[in-house]
Design a protein around this motif. Structure first.
Motif, PDB file in Angstrom:
ATOM      1  N   TRP A  18       4.000   4.945   5.924  1.00 35.09           N
ATOM      2  CA  TRP A  18       4.094   5.212   7.199  1.00 35.09           C
ATOM      3  C   TRP A  18       3.061   6.160   7.426  1.00 35.09           C
ATOM      4  O   TRP A  18       2.398   6.739   6.888  1.00 35.09           O
ATOM      5  CB  TRP A  18       5.534   5.576   7.478  1.00 35.09           C
ATOM      6  N   ILE A  23       5.717   2.359  10.430  1.00 37.73           N
ATOM      7  CA  ILE A  23       5.583   1.939   9.342  1.00 37.73           C
ATOM      8  C   ILE A  23       4.338   1.140   9.259  1.00 37.73           C
ATOM      9  O   ILE A  23       4.091   0.167   9.855  1.00 37.73           O
ATOM     10  CB  ILE A  23       6.812   0.952   8.696  1.00 37.73           C
ATOM     11  N   THR A  24       3.439   1.346   8.116  1.00 41.25           N
ATOM     12  CA  THR A  24       2.046   0.613   8.253  1.00 41.25           C
ATOM     13  C   THR A  24       2.178  -0.382   6.918  1.00 41.25           C
ATOM     14  O   THR A  24       1.207  -1.228   7.145  1.00 41.25           O
ATOM     15  CB  THR A  24       0.977   1.600   7.703  1.00 41.25           C
ATOM     16  N   VAL A  79       6.925  -0.511  13.735  1.00 45.88           N
ATOM     17  CA  VAL A  79       5.831  -0.640  12.659  1.00 45.88           C
ATOM     18  C   VAL A  79       4.565  -0.331  13.580  1.00 45.88           C
ATOM     19  O   VAL A  79       4.468  -0.648  14.763  1.00 45.88           O
ATOM     20  CB  VAL A  79       5.595  -2.124  12.315  1.00 45.88           C
ATOM     21  N   GLU A  81       1.296  -1.397  14.669  1.00 44.07           N
ATOM     22  CA  GLU A  81       0.381  -2.746  14.489  1.00 44.07           C
ATOM     23  C   GLU A  81      -1.046  -2.277  15.226  1.00 44.07           C
ATOM     24  O   GLU A  81      -1.618  -3.258  15.550  1.00 44.07           O
ATOM     25  CB  GLU A  81       1.165  -3.663  15.719  1.00 44.07           C
ATOM     26  N   TYR A 131       4.333  -6.154   6.520  1.00 45.29           N
ATOM     27  CA  TYR A 131       5.540  -5.586   6.664  1.00 45.29           C
ATOM     28  C   TYR A 131       6.760  -6.412   6.276  1.00 45.29           C
ATOM     29  O   TYR A 131       7.424  -6.706   7.039  1.00 45.29           O
ATOM     30  CB  TYR A 131       5.829  -5.137   7.967  1.00 45.29           C
TER      31      TYR A 131
END
Length: 176
Positions: A18, A23-24, A79, A81, A131
């Protein structure tokens, strides 16, 4: 700076990375905790393994619960993006809307995009999905219900395990 944590699930040790915008990356199991950690560090040199902040801890808990068979949609997990191409974002948005226990085909996603005939491009976008679990690419099948591919560690076997856990298929088929 990228931070990460490892967590145990019914399918094995996963990882989550992250940054400040969510979240990456989610790393599916590589066969052992050490190999999962090594894969995360290969993909994110210099990443720091740390205790997750509350929003990432909640995401870990939800991913773990989903892999334990709870019917969670994970739509509340943020997430990042930032580096994801627009087409992929659109594919991921549709894929995230597939409920646990259900599936779509690559062609059905292409149709929902308003781009019939782009099933292969949908498959390529899902193959690049950073993801997995959160963007449930395992719920996307080939035409006629075929497995399609799965580029995550364990390949189609991992995909089938996840679909069995979610109740999308009754049991893993025996391969001869």
């Amino acid at each position: 700076m990228t931070e990460f944590a490892l967590f145990d699930t019914a399918i094995g040790h996963c990882g989550v990375c992250w940054g400040e915008h969510g979240i990456t990356r989610v790393q599916l199991p590589e066969g052992s905790e050490a190999r999962t950690r090594a894969k995360v560090l290969r993909d994110h040199p210099g990443a720091a393994e740390t205790a997750p902040p509350p929003e990432i801890r909640r995401a870990i808990d939800e991913m773990t619960a989903l892999m334990d068979g709870e019917r969670l949609d994970l739509l509340d997990i943020e997430v990042d993006e930032g580096v994801v191409p627009e087409f992929h974002r659109r594919v991921y948005e549709i894929t995230r809307a597939i409920p646990p226990g259900k599936t779509l085909t690559y062609g059905e996603i292409a149709h929902r995009l308003g781009m019939p005939g782009s099933a292969q491009a949908v498959g390529q976008a899902l193959g690049a999905n950073p993801y997995p679990i959160v963007v449930p690419c395992h719920r996307v099948l080939a035409a006629g219900g075929g497995n399609g591919g799965f580029s995550a560690p364990g390949g189609v076997d991992t995909k089938l395990r996840m679909l069995v856990i979610e109740g999308a298929i009754a049991e893993e088929p025996t391969l001869f």
